[in-house]
Design a protein around this motif. Structure first.
Motif, PDB file in Angstrom:
ATOM      1  N   ALA A 126     108.469  94.007  62.576  1.00 34.51           N
ATOM      2  CA  ALA A 126     107.757  92.784  62.205  1.00 34.51           C
ATOM      3  C   ALA A 126     106.924  92.991  60.943  1.00 34.51           C
ATOM      4  CB  ALA A 126     106.877  92.319  63.357  1.00 34.51           C
ATOM      5  N   GLU A 127     106.297  94.144  60.802  1.00 33.35           N
ATOM      6  CA  GLU A 127     105.499  94.428  59.603  1.00 33.35           C
ATOM      7  C   GLU A 127     106.387  94.483  58.367  1.00 33.35           C
ATOM      8  OE1 GLU A 127     101.921  97.108  61.579  1.00 33.35           O
ATOM      9  OE2 GLU A 127     103.791  98.097  61.001  1.00 33.35           O
ATOM     10  N   ILE A 128     107.547  95.091  58.488  1.00 34.73           N
ATOM     11  CA  ILE A 128     108.468  95.176  57.350  1.00 34.73           C
ATOM     12  C   ILE A 128     108.964  93.785  56.977  1.00 34.73           C
ATOM     13  CG2 ILE A 128     110.694  96.075  56.552  1.00 34.73           C
ATOM     14  CD1 ILE A 128     110.148  98.525  58.417  1.00 34.73           C
ATOM     15  N   GLU A 129     109.326  92.981  57.972  1.00 31.38           N
ATOM     16  CA  GLU A 129     109.801  91.626  57.692  1.00 31.38           C
ATOM     17  C   GLU A 129     108.713  90.779  57.039  1.00 31.38           C
ATOM     18  OE1 GLU A 129     111.632  89.716  60.993  1.00 31.38           O
ATOM     19  OE2 GLU A 129     113.220  91.216  61.140  1.00 31.38           O
ATOM     20  N   ALA A 130     107.474  90.889  57.514  1.00 29.49           N
ATOM     21  CA  ALA A 130     106.373  90.114  56.931  1.00 29.49           C
ATOM     22  C   ALA A 130     106.119  90.540  55.482  1.00 29.49           C
ATOM     23  CB  ALA A 130     105.111  90.277  57.770  1.00 29.49           C
ATOM     24  N   ALA A 131     106.139  91.840  55.229  1.00 23.68           N
ATOM     25  CA  ALA A 131     105.920  92.332  53.867  1.00 23.68           C
ATOM     26  C   ALA A 131     107.045  91.889  52.941  1.00 23.68           C
ATOM     27  CB  ALA A 131     105.796  93.861  53.872  1.00 23.68           C
ATOM     28  N   PHE A 132     108.268  91.904  53.440  1.00 24.27           N
ATOM     29  CA  PHE A 132     109.402  91.476  52.623  1.00 24.27           C
ATOM     30  C   PHE A 132     109.308  89.987  52.303  1.00 24.27           C
ATOM     31  CE2 PHE A 132     113.789  89.867  52.226  1.00 24.27           C
ATOM     32  CZ  PHE A 132     114.163  90.547  51.088  1.00 24.27           C
TER      33      PHE A 132
END
Length: 168
Positions: A126-132
């Motif tokens: 979820a953190e990677i998706e939000a940052a992307f």
């Protein structure tokens, strides 16, 4: 406290196939799967703690107490937050395996976001998706005449070529 890192997600997916199978195993009280989740999530001495809990409270109560937190942990490994409002999916309609999803997240975090591999492995899906999504929003805002569309997720309608065009 369990850490739903990309590394944990990949380990569980490789060992048990898919998260639906893992969720069913949790509800069935599968001790092996539960111990694997505790270990992957960073619980020190997971097996010893699990055995101690069973000895102190009994098998039934221990399994019952672990089911909900472990199910939430599995959802977090999949990049889902059960407490967040439901989002309309923005996929391109192509199914993707867990292994491909995790590999894509790693590529996005290290390639597009420029994160170090250690930081990527420690981050949750979820953190990677939000940052992307924030990165794509920034690129769109910096591009004259571009209009923002639905929030993007790794592997969605944005291809490496279209993102290169946006960045240029």
């Amino acid at each position: 406290m369990l850490s739903p890192s990309l590394r944990a997600a990949m380990r569980i997916a490789r060992k048990h196939g898919d998260f639906q199978t893992v969720l069913v195993a949790i509800m069935d009280g599968n001790l092996t799967v539960m111990a694997d989740l505790l270990e992957a999530g960073g619980a020190d001495a997971a097996l010893a703690d699990l055995v101690a809990e069973i000895g102190a409270k009994g098998l039934g109560i221990t399994l019952w107490e672990l089911q909900s937190p472990l199910a939430e942990f599995v959802l977090a490994l999949a990049g889902l937050d059960p407490d967040a409002p439901a989002k309309r999916p923005t996929t391109n309609g192509q199914p993707i395996s867990l292994a491909d999803y995790h590999a894509k997240l790693f590529e996005v975090a290290t390639g597009w976001l420029g994160w170090a591999p250690a930081d990527t492995w420690a981050s949750s899906p979820a953190e990677i998706e939000a940052a992307f999504a924030a990165h794509v929003d920034r690129l769109v805002m910096m591009t004259p005449g571009a209009t923002p569309s639905d929030k993007a997720k790794p592997g969605d309608t944005y291809t490496p070529e279209s993102l290169r065009q946006i960045e240029e």
